[in-house]
Design a protein around this motif. Structure first.
Motif, PDB file in Angstrom:
ATOM      1  N   THR A 131       0.838  -1.198   0.000  1.00 52.14           N
ATOM      2  CA  THR A 131       0.000   0.000   0.000  1.00 52.14           C
ATOM      3  C   THR A 131       0.876   1.253   0.000  1.00 52.14           C
ATOM      4  O   THR A 131       2.053   1.195   0.378  1.00 52.14           O
ATOM      5  N   SER A 165      -5.818   1.272  -5.579  1.00 52.48           N
ATOM      6  CA  SER A 165      -4.546   1.560  -6.250  1.00 52.48           C
ATOM      7  C   SER A 165      -3.818   2.665  -5.498  1.00 52.48           C
ATOM      8  O   SER A 165      -4.398   3.701  -5.194  1.00 52.48           O
ATOM      9  N   SER A 188      -5.283   4.002   0.859  1.00 53.77           N
ATOM     10  CA  SER A 188      -4.949   3.034  -0.195  1.00 53.77           C
ATOM     11  C   SER A 188      -5.009   1.638   0.427  1.00 53.77           C
ATOM     12  O   SER A 188      -4.211   1.313   1.301  1.00 53.77           O
ATOM     13  N   SER A 190      -4.980  -1.392  -1.315  1.00 57.06           N
ATOM     14  CA  SER A 190      -4.108  -2.290  -2.074  1.00 57.06           C
ATOM     15  C   SER A 190      -4.463  -3.766  -1.929  1.00 57.06           C
ATOM     16  O   SER A 190      -5.559  -4.168  -2.266  1.00 57.06           O
ATOM     17  N   THR A 259      -3.455  -6.286  -7.926  1.00 55.66           N
ATOM     18  CA  THR A 259      -3.656  -6.525  -6.484  1.00 55.66           C
ATOM     19  C   THR A 259      -4.179  -7.919  -6.182  1.00 55.66           C
ATOM     20  O   THR A 259      -4.526  -8.231  -5.059  1.00 55.66           O
TER      21      THR A 259
END
Length: 297
Positions: A131, A165, A188, A190, A259
């Motif tokens: 992240t 993202s 984020s 991730s 991811t």
């Protein structure tokens, strides 16, 4: 709402594991940004090779920390992450942000490492791995090495963003500043080994400084949890705006490799979004325009 998520988003103490003395390096930026934006809590750098960083006492290892931090930012190599997580969990840290990559986004071997990471965390909550971190704009708490945080002042307001993202976090922060859109929280998620979209939607539903929730997503890993959180937001009168990447077959493939998220068919997402009253932005540029319109009422 989980007390650990509250501590992650509004920490009073932060440990930075693998902190560098060079503020220009990625591993030096989190402390540089915390100081630049006048973080009022305690900062504990951890690095066995130096005595102090930016005037702060540096600790040789996690066990030497004077207290269990609310949140730890982990920036050590992939092979050292699991041990760092284990030691943080052992001293009672509430949450860890794992910036290090090399986990589920790298296939089967990485996924196994990610499972070890979660096992090591125990009750401690994990943001990441892989992240870019998070920014509590409301309270001037940047927990990220994103170079977008070089800005002198954050554009504060009532729009919060959760993105799968990392790169988008910085670009949205910069764009929002450029167009005068005020932000509240940026996260984020991730790889979402532990904390995911639904956890942060839940947090934002209860967050008084958030009026509009923006999602930048590649795929929804836990549809039921997501649906329940989205309905809570709807009942609370907090609109959710989504930009979903991976409409084309190539886009779906890219999203999966990024991811490890299951992209799913687009029609399914449309149906889910309609069902829970989510507004879907068809273009990335619409994301901020729609949010700005909703935030201004």
């Amino acid at each position: 709402m989980s007390n650990a998520i509250q501590k992650l988003m509004e920490p009073h103490s932060i440990a930075v594991i693998g902190a560098s003395t060079d503020p220009k390096k990625t591993s030096g930026r989190p402390i540089a940004y915390l100081l630049k934006h006048h973080f009022k809590g305690k900062i504990y750098p951890v690095n066995p090779r130096v005595q102090e960083i930016a005037g702060l006492k540096c600790y040789p290892d996690i066990r030497s920390l004077p207290e269990a931090p609310d949140v730890a930012i982990i920036m050590v190599g992939t092979d050292k992450v699991v041990l760092a997580v284990e030691e943080l969990a052992a001293i009672g840290a509430a949450a860890a942000i794992v910036l290090t990559s090399g986990f589920a986004e790298h296939g089967a071997e990485g996924l196994q490492k990610q499972e070890e990471l979660i096992a090591a965390a125990g009750k401690m909550r994990i943001l990441g791995p892989n992240t870019i971190g998070m920014v509590n704009v409301t309270d001037d708490i940047p927990l990220s090495p994103s170079s977008a945080l070089e800005m002198d002042e954050f554009p504060k307001g009532s729009v919060s963003l959760i993105s799968q993202s990392g790169g988008i976090l910085g670009s949205l922060l910069s764009r929002a500043a450029a167009c005068g859109l005020g932000l509240s929280k940026l996260v984020s998620t991730s790889n979402e080994a532990d904390l995911g979209l639904a956890d942060f939607i839940d947090y934002l539903v209860d967050d008084p400084s958030t009026k509009v929730i923006v999602l930048y997503i590649e795929g929804i890993r836990h549809p039921e949890k997501f649906r329940a959180a989205a309905l809570r937001a709807k009942i609370a009168g907090k609109p959710i705006v989504v930009y979903k990447v991976g409409k084309s077959a190539a886009g779906i493939k890219a999203a999966v490799s990024h991811t490890g998220a299951l992209a799913g068919t687009d029609k399914m997402y449309d149906a889910l979004f309609k069902q829970v009253g989510i507004i879907r932005a068809t273009q990335f540029s619409d994301l901020l325009d729609i949010s700005a319109a909703l935030a201004s009422g």
